[in-house]
Design a protein around this motif. Sequence first.
Motif, PDB file in Angstrom:
ATOM      1  N   GLU A 265      80.767  42.860  18.715  1.00 32.65           N
ATOM      2  CA  GLU A 265      80.009  43.782  19.682  1.00 32.65           C
ATOM      3  C   GLU A 265      79.820  45.315  19.623  1.00 32.65           C
ATOM      4  OE1 GLU A 265      78.517  42.309  21.944  1.00 32.65           O
ATOM      5  OE2 GLU A 265      77.942  43.813  23.290  1.00 32.65           O
TER       6      GLU A 265
ATOM      7  N   GLY B 216      72.649  36.941  30.762  1.00 33.14           N
ATOM      8  CA  GLY B 216      72.239  36.266  29.846  1.00 33.14           C
ATOM      9  C   GLY B 216      72.197  35.567  31.379  1.00 33.14           C
TER      10      GLY B 216
ATOM     11  N   LYS C  35      79.691  37.020  29.822  1.00 35.17           N
ATOM     12  CA  LYS C  35      79.128  38.449  30.136  1.00 35.17           C
ATOM     13  C   LYS C  35      78.693  38.814  28.456  1.00 35.17           C
ATOM     14  CE  LYS C  35      83.621  40.231  28.678  1.00 35.17           C
ATOM     15  NZ  LYS C  35      84.948  40.944  28.929  1.00 35.17           N
ATOM     16  N   ARG C  36      78.320  39.799  27.847  1.00 34.72           N
ATOM     17  CA  ARG C  36      77.473  40.541  26.841  1.00 34.72           C
ATOM     18  C   ARG C  36      78.840  40.187  25.806  1.00 34.72           C
ATOM     19  NH1 ARG C  36      74.004  45.454  26.086  1.00 34.72           N
ATOM     20  NH2 ARG C  36      74.796  46.391  23.832  1.00 34.72           N
TER      21      ARG C  36
ATOM     22  N   GLU D 191      76.238  36.725  23.191  1.00 32.71           N
ATOM     23  CA  GLU D 191      75.481  36.686  24.607  1.00 32.71           C
ATOM     24  C   GLU D 191      75.449  38.467  24.008  1.00 32.71           C
ATOM     25  OE1 GLU D 191      73.113  36.770  26.661  1.00 32.71           O
ATOM     26  OE2 GLU D 191      74.863  35.288  27.499  1.00 32.71           O
ATOM     27  N   HIS D 192      73.404  38.627  24.198  1.00 33.95           N
ATOM     28  CA  HIS D 192      73.134  39.513  23.691  1.00 33.95           C
ATOM     29  C   HIS D 192      72.732  40.629  25.138  1.00 33.95           C
ATOM     30  CE1 HIS D 192      74.045  39.036  19.979  1.00 33.95           C
ATOM     31  NE2 HIS D 192      72.993  37.779  19.580  1.00 33.95           N
ATOM     32  N   ARG D 193      72.308  39.777  26.078  1.00 31.37           N
ATOM     33  CA  ARG D 193      72.171  40.109  27.463  1.00 31.37           C
ATOM     34  C   ARG D 193      73.304  40.762  28.184  1.00 31.37           C
ATOM     35  NH1 ARG D 193      66.561  40.336  28.494  1.00 31.37           N
ATOM     36  NH2 ARG D 193      67.171  42.394  29.778  1.00 31.37           N
ATOM     37  N   ASN D 194      73.227  41.960  28.895  1.00 34.69           N
ATOM     38  CA  ASN D 194      74.098  42.005  30.304  1.00 34.69           C
ATOM     39  C   ASN D 194      73.866  40.785  31.329  1.00 34.69           C
ATOM     40  OD1 ASN D 194      74.628  45.088  29.040  1.00 34.69           O
ATOM     41  ND2 ASN D 194      72.782  46.109  29.699  1.00 34.69           N
TER      42      ASN D 194
ATOM     43  N   ALA E 169      70.274  35.642  23.050  1.00 37.73           N
ATOM     44  CA  ALA E 169      70.987  35.145  22.539  1.00 37.73           C
ATOM     45  C   ALA E 169      71.766  34.452  21.481  1.00 37.73           C
ATOM     46  CB  ALA E 169      71.908  34.669  24.211  1.00 37.73           C
TER      47      ALA E 169
ATOM     48  N   ALA F 284      68.694  43.230  21.923  1.00 30.88           N
ATOM     49  CA  ALA F 284      69.109  41.261  21.745  1.00 30.88           C
ATOM     50  C   ALA F 284      68.165  40.679  21.191  1.00 30.88           C
ATOM     51  CB  ALA F 284      68.629  40.642  23.023  1.00 30.88           C
TER      52      ALA F 284
ATOM     53  N   ASN G 142      75.914  46.743  18.090  1.00 31.29           N
ATOM     54  CA  ASN G 142      75.615  47.509  19.168  1.00 31.29           C
ATOM     55  C   ASN G 142      75.553  49.084  18.714  1.00 31.29           C
ATOM     56  OD1 ASN G 142      76.112  46.218  21.290  1.00 31.29           O
ATOM     57  ND2 ASN G 142      77.371  46.627  22.616  1.00 31.29           N
TER      58      ASN G 142
ATOM     59  N   ASP H 255      68.860  46.153  27.093  1.00 38.07           N
ATOM     60  CA  ASP H 255      69.290  45.815  26.128  1.00 38.07           C
ATOM     61  C   ASP H 255      68.913  44.524  26.034  1.00 38.07           C
ATOM     62  OD1 ASP H 255      68.979  44.696  28.870  1.00 38.07           O
ATOM     63  OD2 ASP H 255      70.155  43.096  28.710  1.00 38.07           O
TER      64      ASP H 255
END
Lengths: 139, 139, 139
Positions: free
Chosen positions: C64, C127, C13-14, C122-125, C47, C90, C68, C86
């Motif tokens: 995180e 990924g 997960k993100r 992991e930068h995407r919701n 990512a 990312a 953000n 996002d």
Amino acid sequence: MWIQKTITLKPQKRGFHLITNEIINQLPELRDIKIGMMHVLIKHTSASLTINENADPSVRDDFESFFNDVVAENKAYFTHTYEGSDDMPAHLKGSIIGFDLNIPITNGYPNLGTWQGIYLCEHRNQGGSRQLVITTHGQ
Amino acid sequence: MWIQKTITLKPQKRGFHLITNEIINQLPELRDIKIGMMHVLIKHTSASLTINENADPSVRDDFESFFNDVVAENKAYFTHTYEGSDDMPAHLKGSIIGFDLNIPITNGYPNLGTWQGIYLCEHRNQGGSRQLVITTHGQ
Amino acid sequence: MWIQKTITLKPQKRGFHLITNEIINQLPELRDIKIGMMHVLIKHTSASLTINENADPSVRDDFESFFNDVVAENKAYFTHTYEGSDDMPAHLKGSIIGFDLNIPITNGYPNLGTWQGIYLCEHRNQGGSRQLVITTHGQ
């Protein structure tokens, strides 16, 4: 030809410090490499390494001011606080700046630009001595 | 097998520029490497290198907007100001983004992801030509 | 001795995730290297990879929160918006943190500091699985 060694830097106060010579002076082996690479890892998570201007110390002062501004202490959302208010910002600054350097070697010397020097970025108030693992490889 | 060469990039205006082909076209030697690594160092402290999306130019526009926002010119605490208001931010952006790239080589080509390209990040208003030292090594 | 392989990480997960063992367990070849280097590239632009504290998970939570905050979604100047709010953050987080790691190998093991671990960032919701190219070289 591979050479690997661990060296210890002299302790520095919090801030950005030019350490090009402190590193190179401990690497006489470089002289035997005509073409190669040198890798430097700092074995910590609250001090980091970068390359930047090797001339005017005001650049290094401004680095400290900038990173203290953008990665401020005591952010309301910080939960990792029990190691001191300088600890979590130190981890973040480290990952933003990076913990290692790769430098080409040419005819026995680091092939850096005229204005490039190696910075130790000490992010803790009391960081103490920092260890580097240096791995060189070339022909 | 070690190969090392210095190449000069064509001048770019301030911003983020896709230079994958400009680099690769100057490295026919890569074709002879089955497995290896390629290291690229930009020999400056006010321009940097990164990898990012190679498709939509709007990504590169947003990079420029973002870094100008977070690493703004004329911060009150900047003391290194005599080289112009774009100079100190350029040094900071450089150390945040980084001055070198390590790219694996596989069967004669850089082994990048489908969407990955190499960016020249030109942080000065008048950066001029930028020099890269490229060191490749492999079998 | 050169070894190169592509491995696929399990989806995360993100957020920031400690993946030192997930990587090392897929590299039994390291045991044969006395002195060398290991390079890890993540073949994506949303990512990234870094090194940081391997102990308290609160450090990764604060990473995180911090990224953000500083690389917020929906900045007014973002133009690359059609892949989701996002997406552009990312890409930026990726270039700030970096897409690869270089780790020295000593006597068959990564020569990291006591408190250093490898993070997948992991930068995407959503990924999904992320691919790494790992290149090791040594004697």
